[in-house]
Enzyme design. Structure first.
Site, PDB file in Angstrom:
ATOM      1  N   LYS A  73      45.312  16.347  27.736  1.00 57.39           N
ATOM      2  CA  LYS A  73      45.764  15.042  28.248  1.00 57.39           C
ATOM      3  C   LYS A  73      47.261  14.844  28.006  1.00 57.39           C
ATOM      4  CE  LYS A  73      42.193  12.672  29.932  1.00 57.39           C
ATOM      5  NZ  LYS A  73      42.216  11.849  31.150  1.00 57.39           N
TER       6      LYS A  73
ATOM      7  N   THR B 197      32.536   7.964  39.558  1.00 58.56           N
ATOM      8  CA  THR B 197      31.153   7.838  39.088  1.00 58.56           C
ATOM      9  C   THR B 197      31.068   7.521  37.591  1.00 58.56           C
ATOM     10  OG1 THR B 197      31.029  10.208  38.662  1.00 58.56           O
ATOM     11  CG2 THR B 197      30.271   9.462  40.823  1.00 58.56           C
ATOM     12  N   GLY B 198      32.191   7.637  36.875  1.00 61.60           N
ATOM     13  CA  GLY B 198      32.176   7.426  35.430  1.00 61.60           C
ATOM     14  C   GLY B 198      32.192   5.951  35.058  1.00 61.60           C
TER      15      GLY B 198
ATOM     16  N   THR C 229      45.503   8.725  26.949  1.00 59.28           N
ATOM     17  CA  THR C 229      44.559   8.317  25.908  1.00 59.28           C
ATOM     18  C   THR C 229      45.226   8.164  24.547  1.00 59.28           C
ATOM     19  OG1 THR C 229      42.747   9.192  24.553  1.00 59.28           O
ATOM     20  CG2 THR C 229      43.953  10.797  25.827  1.00 59.28           C
TER      21      THR C 229
ATOM     22  N   ASP D 148      34.681   3.977  33.731  1.00 58.67           N
ATOM     23  CA  ASP D 148      35.833   3.205  34.212  1.00 58.67           C
ATOM     24  C   ASP D 148      35.881   3.187  35.739  1.00 58.67           C
ATOM     25  OD1 ASP D 148      36.337   3.208  31.540  1.00 58.67           O
ATOM     26  OD2 ASP D 148      38.343   4.068  31.666  1.00 58.67           O
TER      27      ASP D 148
ATOM     28  N   TYR E  46      40.983  18.376  24.018  1.00 57.83           N
ATOM     29  CA  TYR E  46      41.002  17.216  24.923  1.00 57.83           C
ATOM     30  C   TYR E  46      42.367  16.537  24.872  1.00 57.83           C
ATOM     31  CZ  TYR E  46      40.225  12.391  26.479  1.00 57.83           C
ATOM     32  OH  TYR E  46      40.342  11.170  27.116  1.00 57.83           O
TER      33      TYR E  46
ATOM     34  N   GLU F 194      44.128   9.333  21.994  1.00 56.94           N
ATOM     35  CA  GLU F 194      43.977  10.600  21.267  1.00 56.94           C
ATOM     36  C   GLU F 194      45.277  11.396  21.254  1.00 56.94           C
ATOM     37  OE1 GLU F 194      41.288  12.043  19.596  1.00 56.94           O
ATOM     38  OE2 GLU F 194      40.118  10.210  19.804  1.00 56.94           O
TER      39      GLU F 194
HETATM   40  P1  NDP Z   1      33.656   9.259  32.014  1.00 56.88           P
HETATM   41  O1  NDP Z   1      33.356  10.500  31.265  1.00 56.88           O
HETATM   42  O2  NDP Z   1      32.652   8.167  32.066  1.00 56.88           O
HETATM   43  O3  NDP Z   1      34.026   9.636  33.525  1.00 56.88           O
HETATM   44  C1  NDP Z   1      34.672  10.839  33.852  1.00 56.88           C
HETATM   45  C2  NDP Z   1      34.609  11.002  35.347  1.00 56.88           C
HETATM   46  O4  NDP Z   1      35.248  12.236  35.709  1.00 56.88           O
HETATM   47  C3  NDP Z   1      33.176  11.086  35.916  1.00 56.88           C
HETATM   48  O5  NDP Z   1      33.162  10.420  37.155  1.00 56.88           O
HETATM   49  C4  NDP Z   1      32.981  12.571  36.112  1.00 56.88           C
HETATM   50  O6  NDP Z   1      32.018  12.890  37.087  1.00 56.88           O
HETATM   51  C5  NDP Z   1      34.376  12.935  36.591  1.00 56.88           C
HETATM   52  N1  NDP Z   1      34.647  14.368  36.528  1.00 56.88           N
HETATM   53  C6  NDP Z   1      34.487  15.191  35.466  1.00 56.88           C
HETATM   54  N2  NDP Z   1      34.846  16.438  35.799  1.00 56.88           N
HETATM   55  C7  NDP Z   1      35.233  16.396  37.099  1.00 56.88           C
HETATM   56  C8  NDP Z   1      35.688  17.375  38.027  1.00 56.88           C
HETATM   57  N3  NDP Z   1      35.834  18.662  37.660  1.00 56.88           N
HETATM   58  N4  NDP Z   1      36.000  16.991  39.281  1.00 56.88           N
HETATM   59  C9  NDP Z   1      35.849  15.704  39.661  1.00 56.88           C
HETATM   60  N5  NDP Z   1      35.405  14.725  38.844  1.00 56.88           N
HETATM   61  C10 NDP Z   1      35.098  15.077  37.574  1.00 56.88           C
HETATM   62  O7  NDP Z   1      35.061   8.714  31.445  1.00 56.88           O
HETATM   63  P2  NDP Z   1      35.592   7.210  31.358  1.00 56.88           P
HETATM   64  O8  NDP Z   1      35.256   6.502  32.608  1.00 56.88           O
HETATM   65  O9  NDP Z   1      35.205   6.650  30.051  1.00 56.88           O
HETATM   66  O10 NDP Z   1      37.156   7.466  31.278  1.00 56.88           O
HETATM   67  C11 NDP Z   1      37.970   7.512  32.456  1.00 56.88           C
HETATM   68  C12 NDP Z   1      39.247   8.260  32.126  1.00 56.88           C
HETATM   69  O11 NDP Z   1      39.927   7.591  31.069  1.00 56.88           O
HETATM   70  C13 NDP Z   1      39.050   9.685  31.656  1.00 56.88           C
HETATM   71  O12 NDP Z   1      40.129  10.448  32.141  1.00 56.88           O
HETATM   72  C14 NDP Z   1      39.113   9.585  30.138  1.00 56.88           C
HETATM   73  O13 NDP Z   1      39.532  10.797  29.562  1.00 56.88           O
HETATM   74  C15 NDP Z   1      40.155   8.498  29.993  1.00 56.88           C
HETATM   75  N6  NDP Z   1      40.051   7.705  28.773  1.00 56.88           N
HETATM   76  C16 NDP Z   1      38.872   7.108  28.429  1.00 56.88           C
HETATM   77  C17 NDP Z   1      38.784   6.349  27.280  1.00 56.88           C
HETATM   78  C18 NDP Z   1      37.512   5.663  26.885  1.00 56.88           C
HETATM   79  O14 NDP Z   1      37.431   5.192  25.745  1.00 56.88           O
HETATM   80  N7  NDP Z   1      36.539   5.534  27.759  1.00 56.88           N
HETATM   81  C19 NDP Z   1      39.958   6.183  26.401  1.00 56.88           C
HETATM   82  C20 NDP Z   1      41.161   6.782  26.911  1.00 56.88           C
HETATM   83  C21 NDP Z   1      41.191   7.521  28.039  1.00 56.88           C
HETATM   84  P3  NDP Z   1      30.430  12.997  36.745  1.00 56.88           P
HETATM   85  O15 NDP Z   1      29.873  11.613  36.872  1.00 56.88           O
HETATM   86  O16 NDP Z   1      29.923  13.934  37.786  1.00 56.88           O
HETATM   87  O17 NDP Z   1      30.321  13.537  35.350  1.00 56.88           O
END
Ligand code: NDP
Length: 373
Positions: free
Chosen positions: A172, A24-25, A142, A27, A168, A144
């Site tokens: 990671k 849902t996020g 990441t 990426d 964080y 980070e």
């Molecule tokens: P988002 O914060 O947009 O997405 C995070 C996702 O994880 C969401 O779908 C969220 O669900 C889900 N989530 C959070 N907690 C849980 C849980 N307890 N159980 C199941 N699902 C959960 O992150 P991005 O899409 O930007 O990033 C994707 C990944 O890449 C992450 O791991 C991030 O740390 C890593 N990353 C991102 C970078 C960036 O610049 N974007 C850089 C480097 C690494 P919900 O929609 O319900 O919140």
């Protein structure tokens, strides 16, 4: 026509099955679209929320009929075992995370539960389900991780030392090592993607780039009535760390790199860094975002010659206020990546210039806010 990928363990025309955690996020949603285009069956793990759909479907509306969502939390090992047994994925893209660095200082335990224990749960579920030789795993690491090891204009590579500076980043880093340990100890085909910051119009609203894009769009639309311009209408954007420099790419480019990693013939041990090799400051992002709506900024300095805010150079209206209370407990001043390995091995290149990225985010916020008026 979408390209149909065949399973490697079958001569039939069965498409590959992928599981995306964190679908849902930002990426996850772009990756789901890419995998559908390539003919995959796409499953996603999504945690419950209070919306009508039961999970956050904001980014998935256009493809919701083509994907299968499984409700569950990455911190629950049983749901993962059950899910892997049922869908037997060829590829797992592990993106679920508490992904907000500043937030991790206030919720460190939750951050570790989700980011570290969640990754452990997933890796162990693959082993418990006996999927070691079938399933390839991508883990979202990441930039980070590098934290405090870097100085301005230092190009970080896969071999640069790590010095994480936030709960964080530490959570990671533990997940990164778990992946390496599971591939060594259990023979998993698993890879860490060390991705630098990547953004898009789907970036979460609490992240600095989206806050800036939204502020520029709000300013252009002169939101927060009454409409006549005044020094406090709309309220200025509050920020800290405007000198922090980051290497910003577009999420759509970065999920392409993620997919490419799992298509490699040579199995890990290898991990891969994804970055644009270009660095901008947060202040530079602010200038670009307001520039997109035709506003030139003039920085305002305090007696100590530190920036205290910024005004619209034409009208003198305050658009930005530095708020020290927003500073992270520990800052990472700069991050810049050298993705030579990805360019050479994957043939990957970023395609979205910084200015295009910023413009897309601001334009999308303009459209969204206009619809709401
Ligand atoms: P988002 O914060 O947009 O997405 C995070 C996702 O994880 C969401 O779908 C969220 O669900 C889900 N989530 C959070 N907690 C849980 C849980 N307890 N159980 C199941 N699902 C959960 O992150 P991005 O899409 O930007 O990033 C994707 C990944 O890449 C992450 O791991 C991030 O740390 C890593 N990353 C991102 C970078 C960036 O610049 N974007 C850089 C480097 C690494 P919900 O929609 O319900 O919140």
């Amino acid at each position: 026509m979408s390209e149909m990928l065949k399973s490697e363990d079958s001569a039939s025309d069965v498409p590959k099955t992928a599981l995306i955690t964190g679908i849902t996020g930002q990426d996850g949603s772009y990756l789901a679209e890419l995998l559908l285009e390539k003919g995959y069956r796409v499953h996603g793990l999504a945690r419950r929320n209070a919306s009508q759909e039961g999970v956050n479907m904001k980014n998935l509306r256009s493809i919701q009929s083509k994907i299968t969502i499984h409700k569950g939390d990455i911190t629950d090992p049983f749901i993962l075992i059950q899910l892997l047994r049922t869908i037997q994925p060829h590829e797992i893209y592990h993106l679920a995370a508490q992904s907000h660095v500043t937030q991790s200082f206030t919720t460190p335990d939750h951050t570790f539960q989700v980011n570290t224990t969640g990754t452990l749960n997933l890796l162990q579920a693959v082993v418990v389900c006996g999927l070691q030789s079938k399933t390839r795993i991508y883990n979202a690491a990441t930039s980070e991780l590098f934290g405090g090891t870097t100085t301005p204009n230092t190009m970080l590579t896969e071999d640069s030392p790590f010095e994480p500076k936030s709960p964080y980043a530490i959570s990671k880093l533990a997940a990164y090592w778990l992946v390496r340990n599971y591939r060594e100890a259990h023979g998993l085909w698993a890879v860490n993607g060390i991705l630098f910051n990547h953004e898009s119009s789907r970036r979460g609203s609490g992240f600095v780039t989206m806050r800036i894009a939204r502020a520029a769009a709000s300013y252009a639309l002169n939101l927060n009535p009454p409409n006549p311009p005044s020094s406090s209408n709309p309220p200025p954007l509050t920020l800290a760390g405007i000198n922090m420099a980051r290497d910003w790419g577009h999420a759509r480019d970065y999920v392409r790199a993620i997919w490419m990693m799992l298509q490699q013939d040579s199995p890990p041990p290898w991990d891969m860094l994804i970055a644009t090799g270009q660095q901008r400051t947060v202040g530079g992002f602010v200038e670009a975002a307001f520039g997109r709506v035709g506003v030139t900024l003039r920085w305002v300095y305090g007696p100590d010659m530190k920036v205290t805010g910024a005004v619209d150079a034409n009208t003198g209206r305050k658009v930005l206020q530095i708020d020290p209370s927003l500073e992270r407990a520990v800052e990472v001043p700069c991050l810049l990546g050298d993705s030579t390995l990805a360019r050479e091995v994957l043939g990957w290149e970023p395609t979205t210039p910084f200015e295009t990225l910023v413009a897309e985010m601001v334009d999308s916020e303009l459209e969204r806010l206009e619809r709401m008026q």
